[in-house]
Design a protein around this motif. Structure first.
Motif, PDB file in Angstrom:
ATOM      1  N   TYR A   1      40.576  52.711  39.770  1.00  0.00           N
ATOM      2  CA  TYR A   1      41.319  52.205  38.617  1.00  0.00           C
ATOM      3  C   TYR A   1      42.229  53.303  38.081  1.00  0.00           C
ATOM      4  O   TYR A   1      41.764  54.387  37.741  1.00  0.00           O
ATOM      5  CB  TYR A   1      40.368  51.738  37.515  1.00  0.00           C
TER       6      TYR A   1
ATOM      7  N   THR B   1      44.588  49.624  36.068  1.00  0.00           N
ATOM      8  CA  THR B   1      44.732  48.618  37.120  1.00  0.00           C
ATOM      9  C   THR B   1      44.059  49.128  38.384  1.00  0.00           C
ATOM     10  O   THR B   1      44.055  50.329  38.665  1.00  0.00           O
ATOM     11  CB  THR B   1      46.207  48.315  37.418  1.00  0.00           C
ATOM     12  N   SER B   2      43.504  48.191  39.146  1.00  0.00           N
ATOM     13  CA  SER B   2      42.799  48.545  40.373  1.00  0.00           C
ATOM     14  C   SER B   2      43.725  48.441  41.575  1.00  0.00           C
ATOM     15  O   SER B   2      44.795  47.830  41.501  1.00  0.00           O
ATOM     16  CB  SER B   2      41.598  47.615  40.570  1.00  0.00           C
ATOM     17  N   ILE B   3      43.283  49.053  42.675  1.00  0.00           N
ATOM     18  CA  ILE B   3      43.979  48.858  43.934  1.00  0.00           C
ATOM     19  C   ILE B   3      43.742  47.410  44.363  1.00  0.00           C
ATOM     20  O   ILE B   3      42.788  46.770  43.919  1.00  0.00           O
ATOM     21  CB  ILE B   3      43.466  49.836  45.003  1.00  0.00           C
ATOM     22  N   PRO B   4      44.609  46.845  45.212  1.00  0.00           N
ATOM     23  CA  PRO B   4      44.433  45.438  45.622  1.00  0.00           C
ATOM     24  C   PRO B   4      43.032  45.184  46.162  1.00  0.00           C
ATOM     25  O   PRO B   4      42.506  46.017  46.904  1.00  0.00           O
ATOM     26  CB  PRO B   4      45.505  45.266  46.697  1.00  0.00           C
ATOM     27  N   PRO B   5      42.435  44.009  45.804  1.00  0.00           N
ATOM     28  CA  PRO B   5      43.015  42.960  44.957  1.00  0.00           C
ATOM     29  C   PRO B   5      43.126  43.433  43.502  1.00  0.00           C
ATOM     30  O   PRO B   5      42.176  43.970  42.947  1.00  0.00           O
ATOM     31  CB  PRO B   5      42.022  41.808  45.080  1.00  0.00           C
ATOM     32  N   THR B   6      44.307  43.259  42.906  1.00  0.00           N
ATOM     33  CA  THR B   6      44.601  43.831  41.594  1.00  0.00           C
ATOM     34  C   THR B   6      43.797  43.166  40.487  1.00  0.00           C
ATOM     35  O   THR B   6      43.793  41.952  40.345  1.00  0.00           O
ATOM     36  CB  THR B   6      46.102  43.695  41.287  1.00  0.00           C
ATOM     37  N   LYS B   7      43.129  44.008  39.713  1.00  0.00           N
ATOM     38  CA  LYS B   7      42.459  43.585  38.495  1.00  0.00           C
ATOM     39  C   LYS B   7      42.827  44.563  37.392  1.00  0.00           C
ATOM     40  O   LYS B   7      43.175  45.715  37.654  1.00  0.00           O
ATOM     41  CB  LYS B   7      40.939  43.532  38.683  1.00  0.00           C
ATOM     42  N   THR B   8      42.747  44.108  36.167  1.00  0.00           N
ATOM     43  CA  THR B   8      43.131  44.933  35.029  1.00  0.00           C
ATOM     44  C   THR B   8      41.946  45.098  34.083  1.00  0.00           C
ATOM     45  O   THR B   8      41.251  44.124  33.794  1.00  0.00           O
ATOM     46  CB  THR B   8      44.306  44.290  34.267  1.00  0.00           C
TER      47      THR B   8
ATOM     48  N   THR C   1      40.836  39.207  35.158  1.00  0.00           N
ATOM     49  CA  THR C   1      40.876  38.876  36.576  1.00  0.00           C
ATOM     50  C   THR C   1      42.113  38.075  36.961  1.00  0.00           C
ATOM     51  O   THR C   1      42.337  37.799  38.128  1.00  0.00           O
ATOM     52  CB  THR C   1      39.628  38.071  36.980  1.00  0.00           C
TER      53      THR C   1
END
Length: 213
Positions: A96, A46-53, A72
Motif C-alpha cells: 500500500y 492505494t494497493s498494487i493491482p487489484p487496486t484497493k484504497t 473496494t
C-alpha cells in the motif's frame, strides 16, 4: 459523544483565516466558550493491482483510536483500531502506497455552548487551503432523526441560509429496507465517514481544476 453534523461554509473570496475569524465572532456572540483546538486528518493509500484504497483518519476527540476505511470499489469497510495500525501501514508500504500529495486535514478552534460542541475547521490539502468545515455536535442525543430539527435551528442561527432544511444526505442512507442512518445509534465512525465524504469532495474539486488547466 452525541450526534454530529458537518457543514461546509462558503469562503466568498476570503481567506480561510478571515472566514474563521468571522465565524468565531458569531459563535462567541452566542455565548460560547473556546475550549482548545481540534484536528481531523486523512491519508489515503492505494494497493498494487487489484487496486484497493485504504483511508486512514485520526480525530483528536478520540486520540487513542485510528479509523481506517477500506474502499473496494463496490463497498466501504470501516475498522477502528489503536495507534499500532499506523505502524502496520508503514510496514506494508510495498503493498500500500501513500498518496502524500492528497493528505488532507481540518483543524481549528473548538467551542462549548450548553449541550453543543462547535468546531471551526480550516481544510488544507498538502498545506493548500481548500475550504472551511463547521462541525456541530449535540451531545445529549444519539439518534440523528430525534434531534435534527433542533440542530438545524441551531446551525441556521449562526450559519444562516447555508444550512439546508433537510437532514444531510449522509443520514438518509439505508442500513436496511426499513432503517436509515438517521434512526440508528450514532457512533464515532459516523463522524469519520462524514469527514471522509467532504474530504473526497475537496479532492475531486482539485482534480477537476487540474484537468481543466
Amino acid at each position: 459523544m452525541g450526534v454530529t453534523v458537518l457543514q461546509p461554509y462558503p469562503v466568498d473570496n476570503k481567506s480561510g483565516a478571515q472566514t474563521i475569524e468571522f465565524l468565531v465572532k458569531r459563535v462567541l456572540a452566542l455565548g460560547a466558550v473556546q475550549v482548545g483546538h481540534f484536528l481531523v486528518d486523512c491519508e489515503t493509500y492505494t494497493s498494487i493491482p487489484p487496486t484497493k484504497t485504504v483511508h486512514i483518519l485520526h480525530n483528536s476527540e478520540q486520540p487513542a483510536s485510528v479509523f481506517s476505511i477500506l474502499d473496494t470499489g463496490t463497498k466501504q469497510i470501516p475498522l477502528v483500531t489503536d495507534g499500532l495500525f499506523d505502524l502496520l501501514m508503514a510496514r506494508i508500504s510495498p503493498v500500500y502506497t501513500s498518496k502524500k500529495q492528497t493528505k488532507i486535514e481540518s483543524k481549528g478552534p473548538r467551542f462549548e455552548f450548553g449541550d453543543f460542541l462547535i468546531k471551526l475547521g480550516i481544510v488544507t490539502m498538502s498545506q493548500n487551503f481548500k475550504g472551511v468545515l463547521v462541525e456541530v455536535e449535540y451531545r445529549p442525543c444519539l439518534i440523528a432523526a430525534s434531534c435534527w430539527e433542533l440542530m438545524r435551528e441551531f446551525l441556521q442561527g449562526f450559519l444562516g441560509s447555508n444550512v439546508s432544511n433537510s437532514i444531510p444526505a449522509y443520514f438518509t442512507q439505508r442500513i436496511n429496507i426499513n432503517h436509515t442512518k438517521a434512526n440508528d445509534i450514532y457512533q464515532p465512525i459516523d463522524t469519520i465517514n462524514q469527514y471522509l465524504e467532504h474530504f473526497t469532495n475537496y479532492r475531486k474539486q482539485t482534480s477537476a481544476i487540474t484537468a481543466r488547466t
